[in-house]
Design a protein around this motif. Structure first.
Motif, mmCIF file in Angstrom:
data_model
loop_
_atom_site.group_PDB
_atom_site.id
_atom_site.type_symbol
_atom_site.label_atom_id
_atom_site.label_comp_id
_atom_site.label_asym_id
_atom_site.label_seq_id
_atom_site.Cartn_x
_atom_site.Cartn_y
_atom_site.Cartn_z
ATOM 1 N N GLY A 1 24.213 36.574 -20.783
ATOM 2 C CA GLY A 1 25.321 37.012 -19.779
ATOM 3 C C GLY A 1 26.049 35.816 -19.489
ATOM 4 O O GLY A 1 27.440 35.951 -19.159
ATOM 5 N N LEU A 2 25.637 34.779 -19.162
ATOM 6 C CA LEU A 2 26.298 33.466 -18.637
ATOM 7 C C LEU A 2 27.262 33.079 -19.943
ATOM 8 O O LEU A 2 28.596 32.547 -19.904
ATOM 9 N N VAL A 3 26.800 33.166 -21.111
ATOM 10 C CA VAL A 3 27.316 32.711 -22.189
ATOM 11 C C VAL A 3 28.570 33.501 -22.627
ATOM 12 O O VAL A 3 29.662 33.197 -22.917
ATOM 13 N N VAL A 4 28.294 35.124 -22.453
ATOM 14 C CA VAL A 4 29.299 35.923 -22.871
ATOM 15 C C VAL A 4 30.347 35.873 -21.853
ATOM 16 O O VAL A 4 31.701 35.894 -21.995
ATOM 17 N N ALA A 5 29.957 35.584 -20.473
ATOM 18 C CA ALA A 5 31.212 35.280 -19.277
ATOM 19 C C ALA A 5 32.141 33.893 -19.629
ATOM 20 O O ALA A 5 33.127 34.010 -19.524
ATOM 21 N N LEU A 6 31.186 32.829 -20.150
ATOM 22 C CA LEU A 6 31.907 31.556 -20.418
ATOM 23 C C LEU A 6 32.983 31.867 -21.526
ATOM 24 O O LEU A 6 34.169 31.334 -21.604
#
Length: 871
Positions: free
Chosen positions: A167-172
């Protein structure tokens, strides 16, 4: 004193001084390992929270839900942090030393810390102990840092940490860190402080439906008049003091769950034209015009509608929609009221579903307005040539449908001109119309096949096939009546029989062409209408194409030798386009009313077609082609020898087997035909004059005969090897890597043949078969390399076979003829015999699949991206 200190010095001390770096790294890894195991829930929660904030999920939920989630998340982080602090224990240096020692064989560090317990006064024991310590010191000096174990599969069996990281990678990638700052605006007296100081403000967006392809509109930048499609989603947000701004609108038609006009956020869909107004400081009003999504339209075109010689239908249509057509269907329904209910159609028809076909859509480009052609062959359907009603409808993205005016027509299908073929197809139609017609169909077929004249059936095979079909139909009808599967089986057999009777061979095609020419000539003499002449001219074109196709197939089957063909000086060569130009000239003369000249041109055309001979290739062969044909013959002979050696090997293990009965006995004794026996005599297996199974025949030989046969195989293998050597010496001069590779491959083939020859003389059939297989592989490789070398000689520029050989018609890089006669370009079909639209869709899906594979090279991905661009 010095000697005593040396005695009591710990041997581990100097070793640890040398192991300071690996010990420190192991210690640091142990610390990281315990930190990760103790605090992994903390950083997982922090990553998940940051991902949701950067994706802007807080803007989609009410303030209460956002604050509740933030408080629960903070409490969870605090609880996990306290739990981790209780579980975390800082590692001691001795623990790092023990882990480093465990990674070494024999635990040398622990051994160096030991003291001698027994035999301390014995010189021999002391010497052994010192040797032991020296070995342990050597092992300890090879110590390396131990990697930490950072796996958390036991603590996190469901992989929650990976979900948070994902989720953090997608948000970045797709979010923004600035969107997380919107949380500050929800803090009382915080982010809204500036807004409260400067007064209330607002912002809004209009998002048209995705299928329209229109961009989103920012309301703050729009004028007083606003146009947007019906179904657009409108979002408004009010900032500042609650109640300072309010919304009034008449475009959503909402009656439930409206909410207060002063809510901080409003979301609704545009359903009708009206007014939308924001009341309060800095408010604004808009006159909103909702543009409706019109239903798609479709129409059928008579121009261009045709039916090919084989029954393939082409029906053009035009479709349009304001935002693009997504699909469509064509439905053929039987018009029972218009059917001539006589003979086999007099009985009530069996229920049959309408014919439904998917309309072809453009693969690329805009679908707002386009024209396409429905192509299908419905010749085998029971409604062929019967009255039907064609309904065509298309659909847009929201499910609205548009329908063309129903068209009454006869279902396009193949026409049968042979009377007997037409009768067979008619009885097939009656059988498919209703199974009640089965006795009548059998009676009609028996009547037409009773005592046939010499010219009724084209061949005995066609007559025998009809009698077999008739017998099966009568047996099935007399037993329990026809079921659906039996009816379909008989119908398929009748269709195959009708096609056989109609198409026939080259002579039949010539007769059909002559008949078409005579009908056209008679129509020209009788001043027939233009429509009739155009129809007969099209029949002549179709019959001519069929005759040329049959003629070409006959030439391919017979494969005449070059010496039997006419010389180039006495042969007039014409292409298919030249014949097409002659027929165009005849039609042009008829359209101009010059019937006498057209009649004369038609007679010349008929005489030329009857005297035409179809030839293949050139009248002479180059040395390279002759060498290739010689190598091909050698390969076939080698294949025959290998087949015979394999069957002889089988007979050694199964002496009672019926030799020569396997698969038609192809290749036996190296022969090319069927039925050659083991001794080279011709036979037909168990046919007339042959041995029956179980009798003593050509497949049973004694041991002496087998040895003589093995010797014969070896001699023939030797002769074949010598022939290959002769062919290798007579090869044309081929340069380049391909020529060298061809000569080297043929040399390997000769050595493998020599090995097979020696094995056959030693009666080692298994080894001989292996060598023969190696020889055939080498021959194939040599022929491929030789073909490449000759292609390079013909075309040094490196364009392969696209330009052809000297004297041949050149083609473009796609293998098409570049233009013949009076035309520029080619009329050749790139996809003959298959649905071009379905194939195009399959190609597009494959391109999309490959473009989504990130592991492919960047050059290939860029090329696939260019293929997917819509022009």
């Amino acid at each position: 004193m010095v000697r005593r200190m040396a005695k009591t010095q710990n041997p581990l001390t100097p070793v640890l001084a040398r192991l300071r770096r690996p010990l420190s790294l192991t210690w640091a890894g142990l610390i990281a390992e315990r930190l990760v195991r103790a605090f992994w829930p903390v950083w997982s929660l922090l990553a998940a929270g940051a991902a949701m904030l950067m994706l802007g999920l807080q803007d989609m939920a009410p303030v209460e839900v956002v604050w509740s989630a933030l408080m629960l998340g903070g409490l969870a982080v605090l609880a996990f942090a306290l739990q981790g602090a209780r579980r975390f224990r800082f590692p001691r240096r001795s623990e790092a030393l023990a882990r480093l020692d465990e990674a070494l064989p024999g635990r040398p560090l622990a051994a160096l810390a030991d003291e001698q317990a027994i035999g301390a006064t014995d010189p021999g024991s002391q010497a052994l102990w010192r040797a032991h310590l020296a070995r342990m010191a050597v092992r300890a000096a090879e110590a390396k840092a131990v990697e930490p174990d950072l796996k958390l599969s036991r603590q996190d069996p469901f992989g929650l940490r990976y979900i948070a990281l994902l989720g953090l990678v997608v948000a970045l990638l797709f979010g923004s860190v600035w969107r997380a700052g919107s949380v500050a605006q929800m803090v009382p007296g915080g982010g809204n402080g500036a807004a409260l100081a400067s007064g209330p403000t607002w912002e809004g967006w209009v998002e048209p439906p995705a299928y329209t392809g229109l961009p989103s509109l920012y309301l703050n930048d729009q004028d007083e008049t606003l146009r947007a499609p019906v179904g657009s989603r409108i979002t408004l947000r009010f900032y500042g003091e609650v109640g300072a701004l309010s919304l009034a609108e008449t475009v959503s038609q909402r009656t439930e769950n409206i909410g207060a006009a002063t809510d901080a956020e409003h979301r609704f869909e545009l359903r009708q034209s009206g007014e939308m107004r924001i009341d309060g400081p800095g408010g604004r009003a808009w006159q909103v015009e909702a543009t409706p999504d019109m239903a798609p339209m479709v129409s059928l075109s008579q121009e261009g509608a045709k039916t090919a010689f084989d029954g393939q239908m082409s029906q053009p249509f035009q479709a349009s929609d304001d935002y693009g057509v997504t699909g469509g269907r064509a439905v053929f329904a039987l018009d029972l009221a218009q059917v001539d209910r006589r003979y086999g159609l007099a009985v009530a028809p069996e229920p049959r579903a309408p014919i439904e076909l998917d309309l072809p859509m453009p693969i690329a480009g805009d679908r707002a307005e386009f024209g396409e052609t429905l192509i299908e062959n419905l010749s085998e359907h029971p409604w062929a040539h019967l009255p039907v009603v064609l309904d065509v409808r298309v659909e847009d993205a929201i499910g609205q449908q548009g329908m063309a005016e129903p068209m009454q027509m006869t279902l396009p299908a193949r026409r049968f001109f042979n009377p007997l073929a037409a009768a067979v197809i008619e009885q097939r139609r009656d059988l498919l119309w209703s199974r009640e017609n089965a006795p009548r169909v059998a009676q009609v077929l028996r009547a037409v096949s009773y005592k046939p004249g010499p010219s009724l059936f084209r061949s005995e095979a066609a007559y025998l096939r009809m009698r077999v079909i008739l017998r099966r139909l009568e047996v099935m009808t007399a037993s329990d009546g026809l079921d659906g599967d039996e009816r379909d089986e008989i119908a398929q057999a009748l269709w195959d029989l009708g096609v056989l009777l109609e198409d026939g061979d080259v002579g039949d095609a010539l007769e059909r062409m002559r008949a078409a020419q005579e009908r056209l000539s008679e129509a020209m003499k009788n001043d027939a209408s233009e429509e009739e002449i155009a129809r007969l001219m099209q029949e002549l074109r179709d019959a001519t194409q069929d005759y040329l196709r049959q003629k070409m197939q006959q030439a391919q089957r017979e494969n005449p030798e070059q010496g039997d063909q006419q010389s180039a000086e006495n042969t007039m060569q014409m292409t298919q386009q030249d014949l097409q130009d002659m027929m165009d000239r005849i039609q042009e003369l008829m359209e101009q009313g010059r019937m006498a000249e057209a009649q004369q041109a038609l007679e010349e055309f008929q005489q030329m077609m009857e005297n035409m001979q179809v030839t293949q290739g050139q009248t002479g062969q180059s040395p390279g082609q002759e060498a290739m044909e010689g190598l091909a013959d050698t390969l076939r002979e080698q294949q025959g020898l290998s087949d015979q050696a394999f069957r002889d090997l089988q007979e050694q293990f199964n002496p009672g087997a019926q030799s020569g009965q396997s698969q038609g006995n192809e290749g036996r004794n190296g022969g090319q035909g069927r039925g050659q026996s083991h001794d080279g005599q011709q036979g037909q297996g168990g046919g007339e004059g042959g041995e029956q199974p179980g009798q003593q025949g050509e497949g049973q030989q004694d041991q002496a005969d087998e040895q003589d046969q093995a010797g014969s195989l070896a001699e023939r293998q030797e002769a074949l090897r010598q022939e290959l050597e002769r062919q290798s010496q007579g090869l044309p001069q081929l340069g380049g890597e391909a020529g060298d590779a061809a000569r080297e491959a043929l040399g390997r083939a000769g050595r493998a043949m020599e090995g097979a020859e020696e094995a056959l003389r030693n009666d080692d059939l298994a080894d001989a078969i292996d060598n023969q297989a190696e020889a055939m592989d080498a021959l194939r490789e040599g022929m491929r390399n030789m073909d490449e070398a000759m292609a390079e000689q013909r075309n040094p520029g490196g364009q392969g076979e696209a330009f052809g050989e000297a004297g041949k018609q050149q083609s473009d890089p796609l293998g098409r003829n570049p233009g013949q006669g009076r035309q520029a370009g080619t009329q050749d079909d790139l996809l003959q015999g298959e649905d071009v639209y379905r194939r195009a869709r399959e190609l597009l899906d494959e391109i999309r699949r490959r473009s989504g594979e990130g592991a492919r090279p960047d050059v290939e991905l860029e090329y696939l991206k260019r293929l997917l661009e819509r022009f």
